[in-house]
Design a protein around this motif. Sequence first.
Motif, mmCIF file in Angstrom:
data_model
loop_
_atom_site.group_PDB
_atom_site.id
_atom_site.type_symbol
_atom_site.label_atom_id
_atom_site.label_comp_id
_atom_site.label_asym_id
_atom_site.label_seq_id
_atom_site.Cartn_x
_atom_site.Cartn_y
_atom_site.Cartn_z
ATOM 1 N N PRO A 149 -21.415 2.554 -4.657
ATOM 2 C CA PRO A 149 -21.821 1.200 -4.257
ATOM 3 C C PRO A 149 -21.094 0.092 -5.023
ATOM 4 C CG PRO A 149 -23.739 2.622 -4.310
ATOM 5 C CD PRO A 149 -22.585 3.422 -4.880
ATOM 6 N N PRO A 150 -20.921 0.188 -6.345
ATOM 7 C CA PRO A 150 -20.183 -0.888 -7.020
ATOM 8 C C PRO A 150 -18.740 -1.037 -6.528
ATOM 9 C CG PRO A 150 -21.423 0.392 -8.625
ATOM 10 C CD PRO A 150 -21.503 1.125 -7.315
ATOM 11 N N ARG A 151 -18.075 0.071 -6.247
ATOM 12 C CA ARG A 151 -16.697 -0.007 -5.732
ATOM 13 C C ARG A 151 -16.675 -0.672 -4.357
ATOM 14 N NH1 ARG A 151 -12.988 5.037 -5.970
ATOM 15 N NH2 ARG A 151 -11.386 3.499 -6.351
ATOM 16 N N ALA A 191 -4.930 0.597 -1.142
ATOM 17 C CA ALA A 191 -4.742 1.666 -2.116
ATOM 18 C C ALA A 191 -6.064 2.355 -2.441
ATOM 19 C CB ALA A 191 -4.098 1.118 -3.387
ATOM 20 N N VAL A 192 -7.117 1.591 -2.588
ATOM 21 C CA VAL A 192 -8.425 2.197 -2.852
ATOM 22 C C VAL A 192 -8.873 3.028 -1.654
ATOM 23 C CG1 VAL A 192 -10.879 1.725 -3.224
ATOM 24 C CG2 VAL A 192 -9.161 0.482 -4.542
ATOM 25 N N THR A 193 -8.706 2.482 -0.458
ATOM 26 C CA THR A 193 -9.105 3.204 0.753
ATOM 27 C C THR A 193 -8.345 4.522 0.887
ATOM 28 O OG1 THR A 193 -9.656 1.130 1.854
ATOM 29 C CG2 THR A 193 -9.306 3.049 3.258
ATOM 30 N N LEU A 194 -7.039 4.473 0.706
ATOM 31 C CA LEU A 194 -6.257 5.711 0.814
ATOM 32 C C LEU A 194 -6.512 6.642 -0.366
ATOM 33 C CD1 LEU A 194 -2.893 4.533 2.394
ATOM 34 C CD2 LEU A 194 -4.768 5.794 3.437
ATOM 35 N N VAL A 244 0.846 -1.193 0.000
ATOM 36 C CA VAL A 244 0.000 0.000 0.000
ATOM 37 C C VAL A 244 0.885 1.248 0.000
ATOM 38 C CG1 VAL A 244 -1.723 1.323 1.294
ATOM 39 C CG2 VAL A 244 -1.901 -1.172 1.172
ATOM 40 N N GLY A 245 1.943 1.204 0.810
ATOM 41 C CA GLY A 245 2.857 2.347 0.891
ATOM 42 C C GLY A 245 3.483 2.691 -0.443
#
Length: 107
Positions: A84-86, A70-73, A14-15
Amino acid sequence: MPWLVLFVAGLCEVGWAVGLKYTDGFTRLGPTLATAACLAASMALLAWAVKSLPLGTAYAVWTGIGAVGAVTLGVVLFKEPVTPPRLICLGLIVAGILGLRLFESAA
């Protein structure tokens, strides 16, 4: 212990993934060095984890942690959309990670 190492490897992934955004195409030295350090740590820890864990399971979990992180950050730091789809797709990734962890020892 290998699962903890794999989790930390995923966090390092993620980093480096998020770090890529800050490197500005590798034109900024500090973020580029930090990204490279995260990449090296992620690979080293993954290599250590696969000594004990099945390769397919470890790699899928590692990439899943990286993708979800990665999506969260991306949402938190870069204001990427939350739809909603994501969220459903992220939930499926998390379910896959948990399933692989849960059933790894059953094989």
